[in-house]
Every structure is written in structure tokens, then in C-alpha cells.
Scaffold this motif. Structure first.
Motif: not given
Length: 296
Positions: A269-296
Motif C-alpha cells: 500500500g505504501i510503495l505501490l499505491l503511494k499511501e501517506p503517513f508511513r511512519v506513524s502507520k508503520g509504528l502502529a503496525v509494529l505494535g500490532i505485530l508485537v501484540g500478536v506475538f504476545l498473544l501466541a
């Protein structure tokens, strides 16, 4: 191939699946797009259903053998199809209106809802680590709301966000229903995947008829990404089930690795669809993935 490699491949395909969905629904009628993707999956399984009935011994692989099931089991799989098709309808409509880099991470919060349902239905007791994962995922979700506000998306009054959340809730309930079908009813993954793929076509027909009856319906355009939706999902699920079937497979590793599909769709979405605000969204994605690993 190792179960971990199969899981990584499944995760990558799920990321492509989300990307193909976004390509298919942009400026297009949603319900025919969804129906086309579902038909691609159903048509892929139909030959093996017929083959299994006529000459099962000649099938190229045992995992392609679709055994006969009872009428009650067919009814249960039809119910599963209705749940998932409703989830898909909500999810596709929401995905059309939202950036891919926001919609797919919201769907990645589904483990939170699965745990909530498991508490209510199966009386399961998450550990403190899992509760920490829930907290991290919810905090990341609120971080996404701030990123979305920069794009004019207000989570608390966005119809598209509520549709994605509804799709996520239905998807979480489907996961629990899968547990019931596979563990309590005793169906195998091939039976579930094959019959579910076929019944999803039937479950989608009323919604498609409703769309056809509307005089103000949006024009439908066929795109190559439409059959790619169904085929990539089938391939991702087949790799996932094959990985789980390995004797040394660790579901505690498979589950969070598969959720890493969010990284693939987010990056596309960021690279091919040129969607903005990649840094703040990237931090949120990282947080979700950390949460998923804690849930596993």
C-alpha cells in the motif's frame, strides 16, 4: 519443505490477497468483485470434489481427497459460509473506502476479538502475557486512529471503519467455529475448505441478486485481480493447513508469523499505491505485530 517455510509463504500470499482485493474494488462495484473471487475459489475445488467421488485412488495427493460428509455437516459448513461471506461483504466495502495501510492492520486485530469470544464461549483463561498483547494491540489501534485523522478519516464516525470492525468480529467468530468443526465435529481441513468454497458461491447469490436489482448500481469492470483474490486465498490456506499438519509444527509460531501478512499488504500500500503517513502507520503496525506475538 519445512512447516516454517510453508507458513512464511502462506503469510506472503495473504498479504498479496489483501493487495489484490484493493486493486479489484477501487472504483468498481464491490459485490460482483467479491462474487468473482469466490467463484474462482469454488471452481478450483469443484474438480477435486467430483474426482474424489468418482476415482479417489487416482488423486495426485491425499490432501486433495474430499471425503463424503453427512447432511448435518453440510449444514454446518453452509452456516460457516454465511458467516464468512457476511464478513467479506463488510470487509470489501470498508476496504474500498479506506487506504490499504489502514484497513488491513485493523483486520490484524482479530486475535483480540477471538480471545474475547473464547472467554465468553469456551471459558478460556488468557495468561498475563496474552493480556499484555491485548493491551498493546488496542493501544496500536488507537495510534492508527490518529494516523487516519491526518487523512480525514475519523474512526469514531467513519462508516468504513465500522464495517471493517464488523468484518473482523465476524472473522473472529468464524475462527472459533473452525475450532468447533475441526476438533468437536471431526471434519478435516480439506473437507472444510472444499465444501466451504462451494457453499460460499451459494451464500453470495442473494447479495448479488440484490445488487443486480438496484437501478443505481455502480458499473462492474472485470480485472485480472478478481480471480487472483480467490486463488491466492486458496493457496495461502492450503499452505497453512499443510504446515499445521507437520508433526513438529508449533502453532505458537505459525499463528503470529501468518499475521505478518499485514506487513506485506502495508508495504504494498505504501510503495505501490503511494499511501501517506508511513511512519506513524508503520509504528502502529509494529505494535500490532508485537501484540500478536504476545498473544501466541
Amino acid at each position: 519443505m519445512s512447516w516454517l517455510f510453508l507458513t512464511v509463504c502462506s503469510s506472503a500470499l495473504l498479504g498479496l490477497y489483501d493487495f489484490f482485493k484493493k486493486l479489484a474494488v477501487r472504483g468498481n462495484a464491490v459485490l460482483p468483485v467479491l462474487f468473482g473471487g469466490i467463484c474462482a475459489g469454488g471452481l478450483a475445488w469443484l474438480p477435486f470434489v467430483v474426482w474424489s467421488a468418482l476415482s479417489p485412488e487416482s488423486l495426485p495427493h491425499p490432501s486433495l481427497h474430499v471425503t463424503a460428509i453427512s447432511a448435518q455437516e453440510h449444514g454446518l459448513l453452509l452456516i460457516k459460509s454465511l458467516i464468512v461471506v457476511a464478513s467479506w461483504i463488510f470487509g470489501y466495502i470498508g476496504l474500498k473506502e479506506l487506504p490499504l495501510s489502514i484497513a488491513t492492520p485493523i483486520r490484524a486485530t482479530s486475535p483480540v476479538w477471538t480471545i474475547a469470544f473464547a472467554l465468553l464461549i469456551f471459558s478460556e483463561s488468557p495468561s498475563m502475557r496474552q493480556w499484555s498483547g491485548v493491551a498493546v494491540i488496542l493501544a496500536s489501534f488507537f495510534l492508527f486512529s490518529f494516523a487516519g485523522r491526518k487523512e480525514g478519516i475519523h474512526f469514531h464516525r467513519s462508516k468504513a471503519v465500522y464495517l471493517i470492525i464488523a468484518a473482523t468480529l465476524l472473522g473472529a467468530s468464524s475462527s472459533l467455529f473452525d475450532k468447533y468443526l475441526l476438533q468437536s465435529v471431526g471434519l478435516n481441513p480439506t473437507e472444510v475448505q472444499a465444501w466451504f468454497s462451494l457453499y460460499s458461491v451459494l451464500a453470495m447469490l442473494p447479495a448479488l441478486w440484490w445488487w443486480r436489482s438496484r437501478t443505481d448500481r455502480q458499473v462492474f469492470q472485470f480485472r485480472w485481480s478478481i480471480p487472483a483474490i480467490g486463488l491466492t486465498l486458496l493457496a495461502a490456506d492450503w499452505l497453512y493447513f499443510t504446515a499445521i499438519a507437520a508433526p513438529d509444527a508449533l502453532i505458537s509460531i505459525i499463528a503470529p508469523v501468518r499475521r505478518a501478512a499485514t506487513v506485506v499488504s502495508f508495504t504494498l500500500g505504501i510503495l505501490l499505491l503511494k499511501e501517506p503517513f508511513r511512519v506513524s502507520k508503520g509504528l502502529a503496525v509494529l505494535g500490532i505485530l508485537v501484540g500478536v506475538f504476545l498473544l501466541a
